[in-house]
Design a protein around this motif. Structure first.
Motif, mmCIF file in Angstrom:
data_model
loop_
_atom_site.group_PDB
_atom_site.id
_atom_site.type_symbol
_atom_site.label_atom_id
_atom_site.label_comp_id
_atom_site.label_asym_id
_atom_site.label_seq_id
_atom_site.Cartn_x
_atom_site.Cartn_y
_atom_site.Cartn_z
ATOM 1 N N ASP A 263 62.185 83.395 -23.848
ATOM 2 C CA ASP A 263 61.733 82.714 -22.629
ATOM 3 C C ASP A 263 61.574 83.775 -21.543
ATOM 4 O O ASP A 263 62.418 84.676 -21.420
ATOM 5 N N ASP B 68 59.693 79.544 -25.724
ATOM 6 C CA ASP B 68 58.979 79.017 -24.561
ATOM 7 C C ASP B 68 57.477 79.001 -24.857
ATOM 8 O O ASP B 68 56.924 79.954 -25.412
ATOM 9 N N LYS B 69 56.831 77.896 -24.489
ATOM 10 C CA LYS B 69 55.390 77.797 -24.752
ATOM 11 C C LYS B 69 54.586 78.669 -23.800
ATOM 12 O O LYS B 69 53.653 79.359 -24.214
ATOM 13 N N GLU B 70 54.927 78.645 -22.515
ATOM 14 C CA GLU B 70 54.148 79.354 -21.508
ATOM 15 C C GLU B 70 54.839 80.663 -21.151
ATOM 16 O O GLU B 70 55.896 80.668 -20.516
ATOM 17 N N HIS C 74 51.347 84.416 -25.689
ATOM 18 C CA HIS C 74 51.648 83.002 -25.541
ATOM 19 C C HIS C 74 52.591 82.550 -26.666
ATOM 20 O O HIS C 74 52.643 83.131 -27.753
ATOM 21 N N SER D 209 58.929 73.302 -23.620
ATOM 22 C CA SER D 209 57.775 73.064 -22.765
ATOM 23 C C SER D 209 58.135 72.054 -21.688
ATOM 24 O O SER D 209 58.915 71.119 -21.915
ATOM 25 N N SER D 210 57.565 72.263 -20.506
ATOM 26 C CA SER D 210 57.765 71.302 -19.420
ATOM 27 C C SER D 210 56.642 70.269 -19.406
ATOM 28 O O SER D 210 56.657 69.334 -18.616
ATOM 29 N N GLU D 211 55.632 70.447 -20.275
ATOM 30 C CA GLU D 211 54.490 69.542 -20.311
ATOM 31 C C GLU D 211 54.766 68.401 -21.285
ATOM 32 O O GLU D 211 55.556 68.525 -22.225
ATOM 33 N N GLU E 62 48.520 69.188 -26.394
ATOM 34 C CA GLU E 62 49.174 70.486 -26.436
ATOM 35 C C GLU E 62 50.286 70.518 -27.476
ATOM 36 O O GLU E 62 50.492 71.502 -28.179
ATOM 37 N N LYS E 63 50.991 69.392 -27.588
ATOM 38 C CA LYS E 63 52.050 69.336 -28.601
ATOM 39 C C LYS E 63 51.471 69.418 -30.010
ATOM 40 O O LYS E 63 51.997 70.104 -30.883
ATOM 41 N N PHE F 73 59.026 69.973 -30.426
ATOM 42 C CA PHE F 73 59.003 70.331 -29.002
ATOM 43 C C PHE F 73 60.277 69.805 -28.334
ATOM 44 O O PHE F 73 60.761 68.712 -28.674
ATOM 45 N N LYS G 150 62.165 71.029 -21.055
ATOM 46 C CA LYS G 150 62.945 72.011 -20.280
ATOM 47 C C LYS G 150 64.283 71.433 -19.832
ATOM 48 O O LYS G 150 65.294 72.124 -19.792
#
Length: 492
Positions: free
Chosen positions: A14, A58-60, A65, A88-90, A95-96, A107, A110
């Motif tokens: 991360d 971490d995704k981002e 990436h 992920s916070s999304e 995206e998943k 997934f 956060k």
């Protein structure tokens, strides 16, 4: 299955140092060993070096990436089975889905609670334990399979070789590195195995199929049977089990040579005896009275029977050793059947048996050995006469259908019991009813082997006291016959 945290290493990747520190302390309280990396490249490198039991990714992240990291790790053999939980916070579903397709196993948000995180980690570590155990068992199986003392191979649905014992590879003269890029069809075709035999094996052959392979100017004789199986991933596959019978074939050929020599040595003096008997019967050595003529005729018949038995014995030896030499040509089977029937007509008449013939209007062209086809017909028809009844009947018919010729010889004779039919095609075996008639039980066995050598089949239907129907098929000229059971048979 309980997962002991003290034996587990978790890698946290991360770009946020506070997040890494939080997750590290959270997991260490449960006894896990925790490694951290603050960017994708470092995380991928650490995963390949340390081989953790699970990765929190971490995704981002800037640079590499999270999706790129998971894709790299899934491509590498050592990290392919490591569970990856992507942080992920999304909540975007697309995206998943993309992350799962890139190699992530799940997934996590956060703000996930500690207990929920522990639960997910334990669940994925249990799955990893099962996968590791399966992989370990698979590796053991591969090692055992590789060093089997039998030539065995397993091919996937597209015929590519998945597993092969070292004996199989040595037999096929093929390095393991090459075999993994070959299909079984390619391997066998390179070794001059006929396409029909290869197709028979691919379809599945629970009975032993005989074949020969030629490599380095050396011929090896094998039997092979195949069976469909399912692999761990539920994929269809085929197991090939070979057996090297080269020594057995060579032994049979030596026996055939020995039998041929004996038969030749016995026939020669019998021919001389028969010649002298014929000379005496003709009166050229002096006048022969009625009793002497009867005795000489009996001697002549017995010598003829003995020569016939020797010929059957020699034919059987040659067939067993694969020495049947078929000198095939296109011929009119209807005319051949007519000639055999005419030759055996007097024999039927002497027993007051009505012999009838039903042939098609035109010629019946087959591709076969005229001498062997004549032998087949003579054996079948003479049996129908010998095992008939006084004032009985025989019906011979020839039919053509779908590229095949079907010859049927039916009689109203003594027939056979079920027990006699079970041993009918076993050499040197005779039923209790047939024991009343002299012979060693080779005639129908030879007929069956010769018909099969021509690519046909033999069928018998019989009932004790009511007669027998003997049917055999032959491919018509210009049609592709199935490969014979004995590949050593030579067809010109």
């Amino acid at each position: 299955m309980m997962v002991d945290p003290r034996e587990r290493t978790i890698l946290v990747v991360d770009d946020s140092p506070p997040t890494c520190l939080y997750l590290k302390r959270l997991l260490e309280r449960k006894g896990y060993r925790v490694l951290t990396a603050n960017d994708g490249a470092s995380g991928a490198r650490m995963a390949l070096e340390q081989l953790p039991d699970l990765i929190l990714l971490d995704k981002e992240m800037p640079g590499m990436h999270g999706f790129d990291v998971s894709r790299i790790l899934r491509r590498h053999q050592d990290t392919r089975g490591v569970p990856i939980l992507m942080i992920s916070s999304e909540s975007d579903t697309a995206e998943k889905i993309r992350g799962l397709e890139m190699g992530a196993d799940d997934f996590i948000a956060k703000g996930i609670t500690g207990e929920e995180l522990y639960s997910k980690i334990r669940a994925f570590l249990r799955i990893k334990d099962l996968q590791d155990r399966l992989r370990s068992e698979s590796d053991k199986l591969n090692q055992i399979f590789r060093f089997l003392h039998e030539p065995v191979a397993i091919c996937c649905a597209d015929d590519r070789v998945l597993l092969a014992s070292q004996v199989f590879l040595s037999l096929m003269r093929m390095p393991r590195e090459v075999a993994t890029f070959k299909t079984m069809t390619e391997i066998l075709a390179t070794l001059q195995v006929p396409p029909e035999t290869i197709e028979t094996l691919r379809r599945g052959s629970r009975e032993d199929t005989r074949l020969s392979i030629t490599a380095d100017n050396e011929t090896t004789y094998l039997t092979c049977r195949t069976a469909p199986i399912r692999l761990d991933n539920d994929e269809n596959a085929v197991a090939y089990i070979f057996r090297d019978i080269t020594k057995e074939v060579e032994t049979e050929r030596m026996k055939a040579d020995f039998h041929s020599m004996i038969a030749h040595d016995l026939r020669s003096p019998m021919s001389v005896i028969q010649g002298y008997v014929a000379l005496m019967a003709s009166g050229k050595t002096g006048e022969v009275n009625e009793t002497q003529a009867e005795f000489l005729g009996s001697v002549d018949r017995k010598i003829t029977e003995m020569v016939a038995l020797l010929n059957d014995f020699l034919d059987m030896s040659k067939i067993d050793a694969g020495f049947v030499n078929l000198k095939c040509a296109d011929l009119n089977l209807g005319e051949l059947v007519r000639e055999v029937t005419a030759d055996l007509g007097p024999m039927a008449e002497s027993h007051q048996i009505d012999l009838s013939l039903d042939l098609p209007g035109g010629p019946v062209q087959v591709h076969g050995d005229p001498l062997r086809l004549t032998q087949i017909m003579r054996n079948v028809v003479s049996n129908a006469i010998k095992y008939n009844k006084e004032t009985g009947w025989i019906r011979i018919s020839v039919r053509v259908r779908d590229g095949w010729c079907r010859v049927c010889v039916a009689d109203g004779g003594i027939g056979m019991s079920e027990d006699e039919q079970r041993v009918l095609f076993e050499p040197y075996t005779r039923g209790t009813t047939q024991r009343q008639i002299k012979g060693v039980g080779l005639g129908v066995v030879i007929v069956k082997r010769l018909v099969e050598a021509h690519g046909g089949e033999v069928h018998v239907v019989s009932e004790a006291g009511k007669g027998t129907t003997f049917t055999f098929t032959l491919p018509l000229a210009g049609t592709c016959a199935p490969a014979p059971d004995h590949p050593e048979t030579v067809v010109n």
